[in-house]
Design an enzyme around this catalytic site. Structure first.
Site, PDB file in Angstrom:
ATOM      1  N   LYS A 164      31.338   2.869  39.195  1.00  0.00           N
ATOM      2  CA  LYS A 164      30.944   2.339  37.882  1.00  0.00           C
ATOM      3  C   LYS A 164      32.127   2.457  36.925  1.00  0.00           C
ATOM      4  O   LYS A 164      32.696   3.539  36.756  1.00  0.00           O
ATOM      5  CB  LYS A 164      29.746   3.137  37.370  1.00  0.00           C
TER       6      LYS A 164
HETATM    7  O1  G3P Z   1      22.185   2.378  32.815  1.00  0.00           O
HETATM    8  C1  G3P Z   1      22.560   2.534  31.484  1.00  0.00           C
HETATM    9  C2  G3P Z   1      21.599   3.387  30.796  1.00  0.00           C
HETATM   10  O2  G3P Z   1      21.642   4.679  31.317  1.00  0.00           O
HETATM   11  C3  G3P Z   1      21.681   3.434  29.340  1.00  0.00           C
HETATM   12  O3  G3P Z   1      20.379   3.673  28.925  1.00  0.00           O
HETATM   13  O4  G3P Z   1      18.611   4.471  27.494  1.00  0.00           O
HETATM   14  O5  G3P Z   1      20.896   5.485  27.333  1.00  0.00           O
HETATM   15  O6  G3P Z   1      20.478   3.191  26.506  1.00  0.00           O
HETATM   16  P1  G3P Z   1      20.094   4.237  27.489  1.00  0.00           P
END
Ligand code: G3P
Length: 217
Positions: free
Chosen positions: A87
């Protein structure tokens, strides 16, 4: 649409895997830290543990932000397990690293994508997956689902093979709407995945079927 779970929590990954519908896992440094996984040895062990629970792709994020560092880290991560996807953040050196890994046959996931232009250049660089963060766009008064639609159009126009991995999924309807728009993959929390099961009429209907069966016996 593939279902990935967006967590580094081994219990939740195990529970999702047991449902039989899980295609992979995404992690990031914040999710690893949330589980208290710190230090190189522990992080490596954790990625291996995740790969041993699921059968599909497991995204592991580099910390470096320069080309050489990303290539070095990405090679180390990719060597851990065949399921590892490297990633890489959407920055200039990240694009160079995506191209490098694409040319070397290593799977990549371009993360922190917030515009269709970013998704376009990631696809040109040969990213395996591109991760638009729809929840974080919604948090900023911008419709994240519109971005999924725009990327779908761009990729279909030129038959790019890069898969749209809808990330930062916050709830069940994000998943349903991403499927309507044509995201290739969604990655979300276990709660959003299990939310797909819910409908009160199912619960009411099942209770009645069971009660009627009881009456007849
Ligand atoms: O895969 C990306 C994700 O982990 C981000 O999610 O909820 O932190 O915006 P969030």
């Amino acid at each position: 649409m593939k279902f990935f779970i967006d967590t580094a929590n081994l219990d939740q990954i195990t529970e999702a895997q047991a449902l039989g519908v899980l295609d992979g896992v995404t992690t990031n440094p914040s999710l690893m830290a949330k589980e208290g996984v710190t230090g190189e040895k522990n992080i490596i062990k954790h990625y291996k543990d995740i790969c041993n629970i699921v059968e599909g792709d497991v995204s592991a994020e580099v910390i470096s932000v320069d080309f050489k560092g990303m290539v070095r880290e990405g090679k180390e991560l990719a060597a851990l397990h065949p399921q590892i996807v490297v990633k890489i953040p959407m920055i200039e050196d990240g694009i160079k690293a995506l191209k490098y890994f694409s040319d070397s046959g290593v799977k990549t996931n371009c993360t922190l994508v917030f515009s269709s232009g970013q998704a376009l250049i990631a696809a040109k660089a040969g990213a395996t997956y591109v991760s638009p963060f729809i929840g974080r766009l919604d948090d900023n008064s911008t419709d994240g689902l519109d971005l999924i639609g725009d990327i779908r159009l761009l990729y279909d126009n030129y038959a790019f093979e890069t898969q749209i991995l809808a990330a930062s999924i916050r709830h069940t309807m994000h998943i349903v709407n991403c499927a309507k728009i044509g995201a290739d993959v969604m990655t979300g929390p276990l709660s959003a995945i299990k939310g797909l099961l819910n409908h009160p009429l199912t619960d009411i209907g099942l209770a009645k079927f069971l009660a009627d069966h009881k009456k007849g016996n």
